[in-house]
Scaffold this motif. Structure first.
Motif, short mmCIF file in Angstrom:
data_model
loop_
_atom_site.label_atom_id
_atom_site.label_comp_id
_atom_site.label_asym_id
_atom_site.label_seq_id
_atom_site.Cartn_x
_atom_site.Cartn_y
_atom_site.Cartn_z
N ILE A 172 0.84 -1.20 0.00
CA ILE A 172 0.00 0.00 0.00
C ILE A 172 0.87 1.25 0.00
CG2 ILE A 172 -1.65 1.32 1.39
CD1 ILE A 172 -2.78 -1.43 2.29
N ALA A 173 1.92 1.23 0.79
CA ALA A 173 2.79 2.40 0.87
C ALA A 173 3.44 2.69 -0.48
CB ALA A 173 3.87 2.18 1.95
N VAL A 174 3.87 1.64 -1.18
CA VAL A 174 4.48 1.85 -2.50
C VAL A 174 3.45 2.41 -3.48
CG1 VAL A 174 5.64 0.73 -4.44
CG2 VAL A 174 6.22 0.07 -2.11
N ALA A 175 2.23 1.88 -3.43
CA ALA A 175 1.19 2.36 -4.34
C ALA A 175 0.84 3.83 -4.05
CB ALA A 175 -0.05 1.48 -4.22
N ARG A 176 0.85 4.19 -2.78
CA ARG A 176 0.57 5.59 -2.44
C ARG A 176 1.68 6.51 -2.96
NH1 ARG A 176 -3.03 6.29 2.27
NH2 ARG A 176 -1.99 8.27 2.68
N ALA A 177 2.89 6.02 -2.96
CA ALA A 177 4.03 6.87 -3.33
C ALA A 177 4.24 6.94 -4.84
CB ALA A 177 5.30 6.35 -2.65
N HIS A 178 3.71 5.97 -5.59
CA HIS A 178 4.00 5.91 -7.03
C HIS A 178 2.70 5.71 -7.80
CE1 HIS A 178 8.36 5.67 -6.35
NE2 HIS A 178 8.05 4.93 -5.30
N ARG A 179 2.41 6.63 -8.70
CA ARG A 179 1.14 6.58 -9.43
C ARG A 179 1.06 5.42 -10.39
NH1 ARG A 179 -0.20 12.11 -12.12
NH2 ARG A 179 -2.10 10.95 -12.53
N ALA A 202 -4.88 3.03 -0.95
CA ALA A 202 -4.39 3.39 -2.29
C ALA A 202 -5.48 3.94 -3.20
CB ALA A 202 -3.75 2.18 -2.95
N GLY A 203 -6.74 3.77 -2.83
CA GLY A 203 -7.85 4.20 -3.69
C GLY A 203 -8.30 3.07 -4.59
N ALA A 204 -9.60 3.00 -4.85
CA ALA A 204 -10.14 1.90 -5.64
C ALA A 204 -9.61 1.89 -7.07
CB ALA A 204 -11.67 1.98 -5.66
N ALA A 205 -9.19 3.04 -7.57
CA ALA A 205 -8.68 3.11 -8.94
C ALA A 205 -7.35 2.38 -9.10
CB ALA A 205 -8.51 4.56 -9.37
N ARG A 206 -6.77 1.98 -7.99
CA ARG A 206 -5.45 1.33 -8.04
C ARG A 206 -5.50 -0.12 -7.57
NH1 ARG A 206 -2.22 5.80 -7.19
NH2 ARG A 206 -0.34 4.54 -7.11
N VAL A 207 -6.70 -0.67 -7.47
CA VAL A 207 -6.86 -2.05 -6.99
C VAL A 207 -7.47 -2.89 -8.11
CG1 VAL A 207 -7.89 -3.53 -5.22
CG2 VAL A 207 -7.18 -1.20 -4.63
N LEU A 208 -6.90 -4.09 -8.32
CA LEU A 208 -7.33 -4.98 -9.40
C LEU A 208 -7.73 -6.33 -8.83
CD1 LEU A 208 -4.28 -4.25 -11.73
CD2 LEU A 208 -6.62 -3.60 -12.27
N PHE A 209 -8.89 -6.82 -9.26
CA PHE A 209 -9.32 -8.15 -8.85
C PHE A 209 -8.50 -9.22 -9.56
CE2 PHE A 209 -12.01 -11.70 -10.52
CZ PHE A 209 -12.00 -12.48 -9.38
N GLY A 210 -8.05 -10.22 -8.79
CA GLY A 210 -7.40 -11.40 -9.34
C GLY A 210 -7.79 -12.61 -8.54
N GLN A 237 -14.79 -0.58 -10.29
CA GLN A 237 -13.41 -0.27 -10.68
C GLN A 237 -12.49 -1.46 -10.44
OE1 GLN A 237 -11.70 3.79 -10.00
NE2 GLN A 237 -13.36 3.94 -8.51
N ILE A 238 -12.60 -2.05 -9.26
CA ILE A 238 -11.72 -3.16 -8.90
C ILE A 238 -11.97 -4.38 -9.79
CG2 ILE A 238 -11.21 -4.82 -7.06
CD1 ILE A 238 -11.96 -2.52 -5.07
N LEU A 239 -13.24 -4.65 -10.05
CA LEU A 239 -13.58 -5.89 -10.75
C LEU A 239 -13.31 -5.82 -12.24
CD1 LEU A 239 -16.92 -6.80 -8.91
CD2 LEU A 239 -14.71 -7.97 -8.73
N ALA A 243 -8.82 -2.84 -14.90
CA ALA A 243 -8.12 -3.77 -15.80
C ALA A 243 -8.33 -3.38 -17.25
CB ALA A 243 -8.62 -5.19 -15.56
N ARG A 244 -9.56 -3.00 -17.58
CA ARG A 244 -9.84 -2.63 -18.96
C ARG A 244 -8.99 -1.43 -19.37
NH1 ARG A 244 -15.10 -2.49 -18.53
NH2 ARG A 244 -15.27 -0.23 -18.56
N ARG A 245 -8.82 -0.49 -18.45
CA ARG A 245 -8.01 0.70 -18.74
C ARG A 245 -6.53 0.32 -18.89
NH1 ARG A 245 -8.98 3.05 -14.32
NH2 ARG A 245 -6.97 2.90 -13.30
N LEU A 246 -6.02 -0.49 -17.97
CA LEU A 246 -4.60 -0.85 -18.00
C LEU A 246 -4.26 -1.68 -19.23
CD1 LEU A 246 -3.35 -1.92 -14.45
CD2 LEU A 246 -2.60 -0.01 -15.86
#
Lengths: 249, 252
Positions: A172-179, A202-210, A237-239, A243-246
């Motif tokens: 989480i800390a790394v995700a907060r520090a790096h977009r 980190a915000g839902a925009a930065r979480v991916l379901f796997g 966003q997570i589900l 992923a579609r954006r990335l």
């Protein structure tokens, strides 16, 4: 298959792992995906260090159900040759959408410069790159802090979000520090409140379901998201949306 | 069709919740009221609860702490921890005489550096078998080969194997074949298609919902069970009916 929400599973495998009774049977995988409500799954084969054989197996698997499966490349510093030509083949010819690395199958920490040619390729192409992370010596999530800033156009996905504490908090800390760092959710350690913590951190925009299909059934992993105390927009966003954006789908 | 909100559609009795503080782990909830609120949020109606202090340090202290922890709160069925200590066996026998014992859970043999063998645990297992008291055993805390070898000597003893993981994928079905009176709790069993596979070979009556809370969240496995290829009757049995039957038989 989930009303008003496309579900893309960002973490799945092609191949066999007999000691764990894991096999990439497409019928069993599609059965579980259909029951769960998963539209598409991203798959990679990490069992062949030469690159080419694993890519060919992944491509053959995905080709059988191209509407349900998305291929990812697998890259390793153990490859004897320059990784770029094989990565170009995987992305440009086989149609793979991202790259997977698995540092525990190598002696190299994920911030060791031997990985740089692979990261540079992802950076040049603006690709997502997912790595296994966890308590193993080669891949605690904090090491991504040494990589993400050097390759700002690559999108680094911290597989399993570190799995357990304290590595989850590191992720989480790394995700907060790096977009350009994202958190992927599959883990056999399904502690209460994990999804809520990732979203809050980190915000839902930065979480991916796997899910880790077919090593694990995707239904409990999807259930983690659906039963989390977060809003519908965050779940969408997570589900799937992230992923579609990335993956430029 | 699944939706972004999930709630169970059948009554739910969680067969595996640990309460209280452990010597190396602080409980994430303060007491019964907080646990009840979490259960309600996830659609869990009742729970079989044991005190986690009994997993490693002391079953006797854990059992005493459980009595105080539950107090007069509804919705919780106490489960008593067991180790091979004779004082622990005496405590369990007293609880039985008082009508407060319907199941027992084996402590962590691995953390206690003990082999789960009949020459160490024989007195406990003889008593449980004679009294028809079901025994919960965690595959997270006791090796599968010791479970197979030792419980195989007590074929009449009813058992619930909890905490089977995908790492146990090659062992679960042989264990259930070898132990015809064993049931399996599904909190960690994430093998692809695993619950349907177990239902097909052993029947839904040998499967139990449990969460292993607070090690694991309550909801994900409930979602798995609700999206499994179960009939409504099978789902109801796995989520509550089977554990009710197991516990009631011990009380009767």
């Amino acid at each position: 298959m989930i009303a008003d929400c496309e579900v893309i599973d960002f973490h799945g495998h092609v191949g066999r792992w007999d000691a764990l009774d894991m096999a990439d049977d497409p019928d069993r995988m599609l059965f579980a995906m259909d029951r769960a409500g998963i539209d598409r799954a991203c798959l990679f084969n990490i069992f062949h260090p030469d690159g080419r054989r694993g890519h060919d197996l992944t491509a053959a698997f995905v080709t059988r159900h191209p509407d349900r499966f998305i291929g990812f490349a697998y890259a390793s510093p153990l490859w004897p040759d320059d990784p770029v030509p094989e990565l170009e083949r995987a992305i440009d010819e086989l149609g793979f959408r991202a790259i997977k690395i698995y540092p525990p199958y190598t002696p190299y920490n994920l911030d060791n410069p031997v990985w740089d040619p692979i990261y540079r390729f992802a950076d040049t192409r603006g690709l997502a790159l997912i790595s296994h992370t966890g308590s193993e010596a080669t891949c605690p999530p904090r090491l991504f802090a040494n990589v993400a800033a050097r390759f700002p156009n690559a999108h680094f996905v911290i597989g399993h979000s570190g799995n357990i504490e304290p590595h989850r908090s590191e992720a989480i800390a790394v995700a907060r520090a790096h977009r350009n760092v994202y958190l992927e959710t599959c883990s056999t350690f399904r502690a209460p409140g994990v999804i809520e913590k990732l979203v809050a951190g980190a915000g839902a925009a930065r979480v991916l379901f796997g899910s880790d299909i077919p090593l694990m059934d995707p239904r409990p992993q999807l259930g983690k998201i659906l039963t989390a105390d977060i809003g519908h927009d965050d779940k969408r966003q997570i589900l799937g949306n992230n992923a579609r954006r990335l993956l430029h789908l | 069709m699944p939706s972004l909100d999930f709630h169970p559609t059948v009554p739910v009795f969680d067969a595996n919740i640990g309460v209280g503080h452990r010597h190396d782990r602080v409980a994430p909830f303060a007491g019964p009221a907080e646990l009840s609120a979490q259960m309600k949020a996830q659609g869990v109606d009742r729970a079989l609860v044991y005190h986690v202090q009994g997993e490693t340090i002391s079953a006797i202290d854990g059992n005493n702490a459980l009595l105080a922890w539950i107090g007069d709160h509804d919705g919780f069925t106490p489960q008593w921890m067991a180790n091979p200590n004779q004082a622990c066996l005496a405590q369990l026998q007293t609880l039985r005489q008082e009508g407060r014992l319907s199941s027992v859970r084996l402590h962590s043999t691995t953390d206690s550096h003990l082999s789960f063998s009949d020459w160490i645990y024989g007195d406990l297992l003889d008593w449980l078998a004679d009294a028809d008291i079901p025994l919960w055993v965690s595959l997270a805390d006791t090796p599968a080969d010791q479970i197979a070898a030792t419980l195989g000597q007590y074929p009449q003893l009813r058992t619930v194997l909890v905490g089977a993981h995908y790492m146990h994928a090659m062992a679960v079905r042989p264990l259930l074949r070898r132990l015809p009176n064993a049931h399996i709790e599904l909190s960690r069993y994430e093998k692809l298609g695993g619950v349907e596979e177990l239902r097909d070979e052993f029947g839904a009556e040998r499967l139990l919902y449990g969460s292993y809370y607070p090690r694991y969240a309550m909801g994900p496995i409930l979602y798995y069970l609700h999206t499994a290829d179960f009939s409504t009757d099978e789902l109801a049995a796995v989520c509550a009916g089977n554990i009710e039957r197991i516990l009631l038989k011990a009380i009767a």
